[in-house]
Design an enzyme around this catalytic site. Structure first.
Site, short mmCIF file in Angstrom:
data_model
loop_
_atom_site.label_atom_id
_atom_site.label_comp_id
_atom_site.label_asym_id
_atom_site.label_seq_id
_atom_site.Cartn_x
_atom_site.Cartn_y
_atom_site.Cartn_z
N PHE A 250 2.45 40.85 -90.90
CA PHE A 250 1.74 39.60 -91.17
C PHE A 250 2.66 38.43 -91.49
O PHE A 250 2.24 37.45 -92.07
CB PHE A 250 0.73 39.80 -92.32
CG PHE A 250 -0.13 41.02 -92.16
CD1 PHE A 250 -0.97 41.14 -91.07
CD2 PHE A 250 -0.06 42.06 -93.06
CE1 PHE A 250 -1.75 42.27 -90.90
CE2 PHE A 250 -0.84 43.20 -92.89
CZ PHE A 250 -1.70 43.31 -91.81
N GLY A 477 1.99 46.56 -85.11
CA GLY A 477 0.66 47.16 -85.14
C GLY A 477 -0.32 46.37 -84.29
O GLY A 477 -1.50 46.68 -84.24
N THR A 478 0.20 45.37 -83.61
CA THR A 478 -0.66 44.47 -82.83
C THR A 478 -1.04 45.04 -81.47
O THR A 478 -2.00 44.58 -80.87
CB THR A 478 0.07 43.13 -82.64
OG1 THR A 478 1.43 43.41 -82.31
CG2 THR A 478 0.03 42.29 -83.88
N ASN A 642 -5.71 43.32 -72.75
CA ASN A 642 -6.43 44.52 -73.19
C ASN A 642 -7.55 44.11 -74.14
O ASN A 642 -7.29 43.77 -75.30
CB ASN A 642 -5.44 45.46 -73.90
CG ASN A 642 -6.09 46.76 -74.35
OD1 ASN A 642 -7.28 46.82 -74.64
ND2 ASN A 642 -5.30 47.81 -74.41
N LYS A 644 -9.62 45.64 -75.82
CA LYS A 644 -9.79 46.43 -77.04
C LYS A 644 -8.78 46.02 -78.12
O LYS A 644 -9.16 45.71 -79.25
CB LYS A 644 -9.64 47.93 -76.73
CG LYS A 644 -10.08 48.81 -77.89
CD LYS A 644 -9.71 50.26 -77.68
CE LYS A 644 -10.71 50.97 -76.79
NZ LYS A 644 -10.46 52.43 -76.75
N THR A 645 -7.49 46.01 -77.76
CA THR A 645 -6.49 45.61 -78.77
C THR A 645 -6.64 44.13 -79.09
O THR A 645 -6.40 43.70 -80.22
CB THR A 645 -5.06 45.91 -78.30
OG1 THR A 645 -4.84 45.32 -77.02
CG2 THR A 645 -4.80 47.40 -78.23
N LYS A 712 -1.46 33.80 -73.82
CA LYS A 712 -1.18 32.84 -74.89
C LYS A 712 -0.96 33.48 -76.26
O LYS A 712 -0.40 32.84 -77.14
CB LYS A 712 -2.34 31.85 -75.01
CG LYS A 712 -2.38 30.80 -73.91
CD LYS A 712 -3.54 29.87 -74.20
CE LYS A 712 -3.48 28.61 -73.36
NZ LYS A 712 -4.67 27.77 -73.67
N GLU A 716 -2.80 35.44 -84.30
CA GLU A 716 -3.06 34.52 -85.41
C GLU A 716 -4.34 33.71 -85.31
O GLU A 716 -4.93 33.34 -86.32
CB GLU A 716 -1.83 33.62 -85.59
CG GLU A 716 -0.71 34.41 -86.25
CD GLU A 716 0.69 33.87 -86.05
OE1 GLU A 716 1.09 33.74 -84.88
OE2 GLU A 716 1.37 33.59 -87.04
MO1 MOS Z 1 3.55 35.88 -88.06
S1 MOS Z 1 3.14 34.89 -89.82
O1 MOS Z 1 4.58 34.78 -87.22
O2 MOS Z 1 4.26 37.36 -88.39
#
Ligand code: MOS
Length: 749
Positions: A250, A477-478, A642, A644-645, A712, A716
């Site tokens: 994060f 984890g993204t 994707n 789902k992700t 893109k 966030e």
């Molecule tokens: Mo994000 S706040 O650029 O990990």
């Protein structure tokens, strides 16, 4: 480059399961603190008990008597470091005099690390740390932004890529002329990143070669590597940094954390392998989302057309670095307006330097702007969505009126409004009910940047038909593992089970920090370029074969599917990829894919993601309790690799936006200069009971300029705007405008 845009196919655009799912749920995935080493020592950090002053003495005798304690490292006995006399900065460092753990006796912020107790077991190190006695000379301090704002200043230098807020037109004139005006002050508190995985570094020392493998929790293996090499004056090839998996970042892992420095320091001093893991409490002793005080004035004519926007912020920073987020610039970008006045000031507190947290700046700034727009809509007696539409802009007025590379925001507005049922809203506050509960419907918009960075990936194709993609990039984890595997399998036309993704290791091709929502666009592009190069190599080999079915065709005329290459429109002219390798006598093909920001596109276009967020709250009139019953969010973010992700990223962002509105705050006791709720019991985040329906819509967006693959980024945008949508819904439900976050029940009684 536009031919790189991946078309939906067998894998791309499909809800492919997580590549790293099985190893994570079976516990096979190794995190930084999971690696073993012979003779591993454990370091436990001791943090200062005062926010400002000097250490006058350490009394170590009791701690050293603990069975298993090997050493106590402080500024008095630490090794001397190359860095202490040089100007090295990490990749995410703001301008300033960077914090250097154990440099000297000075205490410069809350909970500063001041000693490392090293022992043969974690428990012994922890007990030793408890028995260490420290004397201080305390000095006066300030941790309250409302007090410190009197000394606010405009920072002289910026982190690269950061622009000075740019005002335009004449705010005073425009505001004067406006027939409807609002003026409001918003306050957002400090928030602390609470990823599940604690910060940890396991430094494995190879005595024979005087070299190190460092398993670090970081969003940038290259960043941690360069940090260690520079800080400790080591040779580049003596240090390797590995981060295979992360339990959330994060933004907290964008800068090397102090446990990395301390673990390496101990390893150098003791010639041993050392692990340092922070406790949950210690996770509150470094970067955090900074507190901000924002003053907004908006003026519009009777038709609701904005005549003037003013957005000023005083944002918290530390005593030693000018940490600045892009908080106010969004207010010059979001809507059409000729007269915009923006100001960004910093005020120093005796807390650690703040640090990027999911959509840094936008989460704060757009909360205020989007609540202020709601207030303006109320003043105009206009539907808040209609007000946005009237002020829609297809130009970036802050940058020579350049167009957006794509902006399907109107479609976001319409699709989300339709799904939510916005047309059934009754405008008056307190006019909707569900039994005893007040019901409120709120709206807000979101914006984030669509970045593209410099990176490299390598594709290795072997004669067994397997493809490996390599890069130093991490996956916090993204879903990076998953989308890279999808792109690779799609490009070569092979089964995704035949693709291996090897990432998170500085022995692999260099990659930037994983952050800013740029990893999918950046590493996706590098991966696709490397795979495309493998395809071209295979084609060249196949063409040269005796009696080649491809003898008289061009590369553009073939396609790759089902593990084979064949001529488009003539599937009978085909060869299996493995067969091409065998016939050509090749066991392995290796190709690099490199990408970097498209500078021309950056000058010509504003590149952003957009969102429209609708929220429904129910407020208990007697107790002031708020429940967010529904959120519908539509996102325009280019190509979705994707669904789902992608949906998971937006869900996570929305949950955090709800959290921003209702739960999160690092509570500082200004008499002690300490964060008091430094644990997951008292630092509130939403639990399952707090989250109800969240619906995510992806609006189709074709963009050939945002990045070579039209992606893109999604990490966030989900949080941006959600906080304001919830706050606006609370206003609609209760008639109470709460401008200070988090909104708690006593605000509504
Ligand atoms: Mo994000 S706040 O650029 O990990």
């Amino acid at each position: 480059m536009s031919d790189l845009i991946p078309q939906p196919g067998r894998y791309v655009g499909q809800p492919v399961d997580r590549y790293d799912g099985p190893v994570k749920v079976t516990g096979e995935a190794k995190y930084a603190a999971d690696y073993a080493a012979d003779g591993l020592l454990y370091g436990f950090v001791v943090n200062a008990e005062i926010p400002k002053g000097r250490i006058t003495s350490f009394e170590t005798s009791k701690a050293l008597k603990v069975d298993g304690v090997v050493d106590i490292i402080t500024h008095e006995n630490r090794p001397s470091l190359a860095w202490f006399n040089s100007k090295y900065a990490d990749q995410d460092a703001p301008p300033g005099n960077h914090f250097k753990p154990l440099k000297d006796d000075e205490i410069r912020c809350q909970s500063q690390p001041i000693a490392l107790v090293v022992a043969k077991t974690f428990e012994a190190a922890r007990l030793g740390a408890r028995l260490l006695e420290i004397s201080y000379h305390a000095e006066p301090f300030e941790t309250n932004l409302e007090v410190a704002q009197k000394d606010a200043y405009e920072p002289r230098s910026k982190k690269s890529g950061f622009e000075k807020p740019s005002s335009r037109g004449n705010f005073d004139k425009g505001y004067e002329r406006a027939s409807k005006k609002i003026e409001s002050r918003y306050m957002t508190p400090p928030e602390t990143h609470n990823p599940m995985e604690l910060f940890a570094s396991t430094v494995v020392f190879d005595k024979k070669n005087e070299s190190w493998i460092v398993y670090d929790k970081t969003q940038g293996t290259v960043n941690s590597h360069d940090y260690l090499v520079n800080v400790f004056g080591l040779k580049k090839d003596k240090v390797r940094v590995v981060t295979k998996y992360m339990g959330g970042g994060f933004g907290s892992g964008l800068r090397p954390q102090y446990q990395l420095c301390l673990a390496m320091m101990a390893s150098l001093k003791l010639k041993a392998s050392v692990r340092v893991v922070l406790t949950r409490q210690q996770m509150f002793s470094f970067g955090h989302r900074p507190a901000a005080l924002m003053d907004l004035r908006l003026g519009a004519n009777d038709q609701g057309e904005l005549q003037a926007i003013e957005h000023k912020v005083v944002q918290e920073t530390s005593r030693f670095e000018d940490y600045e987020e892009n908080i106010v610039n969004w207010s010059g970008l979001a809507y059409k307006c000729e007269n915009v006045s923006l100001e960004h000031k910093l005020a120093q507190l005796d807390l650690f330097t703040p640090l990027d947290m999911r959509a840094p700046g936008a989460t704060t700034g757009l909360f205020a702007l989007e609540c202020a727009m709601d207030e303006l809509a109320t003043a105009l007696e206009m539907d808040p969505l209609e007000l946005r539409k009237r002020n829609y802009t297809d130009k970036d007025q802050a940058h020579r009126d350049r167009p957006f590379s794509s902006k399907e925001l109107m479609a976001c507005y319409d699709q989300a409004a339709e799904k939510f049922g916005w047309s059934k809203r009754s405008a008056k506050p307190r006019s909707m009910r569900n039994g005893k509960k007040l019901v409120g419907w709120g709206f807000a918009g979101g914006i984030w940047d669509a970045f593209h960075q410099k990176a490299q990936a390598k594709a290795i194709f072997k004669d067994d038909g397997r493809l490996t993609i390599q890069s130093a990039v991490t996956d916090i984890g993204t879903g990076t593992y998953t989308i890279l595997a999808q792109l690779a399998a799609e490009t070569l036309g092979i089964d995704i089970k035949d693709v291996t993704i090897e990432i998170g290791d500085t022995d692999l091709p260099p990659a930037p920090l994983q952050g800013g929502s740029w990893t999918a666009s950046t590493l996706g592009t590098a991966t696709q370029i490397s795979c495309r190069a493998v395809c071209e190599k295979l084609f060249t080999l196949a063409k040269k074969l005796p009696d080649s079915p491809f003898a008289n065709v061009k590369f553009e005329d073939v396609c790759f599917a089902s593990g084979s290459m064949h001529v488009k429109g003539d599937p009978s002219r085909t060869l299996e990829l493995q067969k091409i390798m065998k016939l050509a006598g090749e066991s392995k093909l290796e190709e690099d894919g490199k990408t970097s920001p498209g500078l021309l596109d950056m000058i010509r276009f504003a590149k952003n993601t957009h969102s429209a967020v609708f929220a429904e709250v129910e407020v208990d009139e007697d107790y002031g309790m708020v429940e967010v019953k529904r959120v519908v969010i539509a996102v325009a973010a280019g190509r979705i690799l994707n669904p789902k992700t992608a949906r998971s990223q937006i869900l996570g962002g929305v949950v955090w936006g709800i959290s921003q509105a209702l739960h999160e705050e690092s509570v500082v006791d200004h008499r002690l200069g300490r964060i008091m709720n430094h644990n997951l019991a008292e630092y509130h985040v939403p639990v399952n009971r707090d989250i109800h329906d969240i619906e995510v819509i992806f609006v189709r967006e074709d963009d050939t300029h945002a990045s070579p693959i039209g992606v893109k980024g999604l990490g966030e945008i989900g949080i941006v705007g959600t906080g304001a949508a919830v706050a606006n819904a609370i206003y609609h439900a209760t008639g109470k405008r709460v401008r200070e976050l988090p909104i708690q029940l006593d605000d509504l009684l």
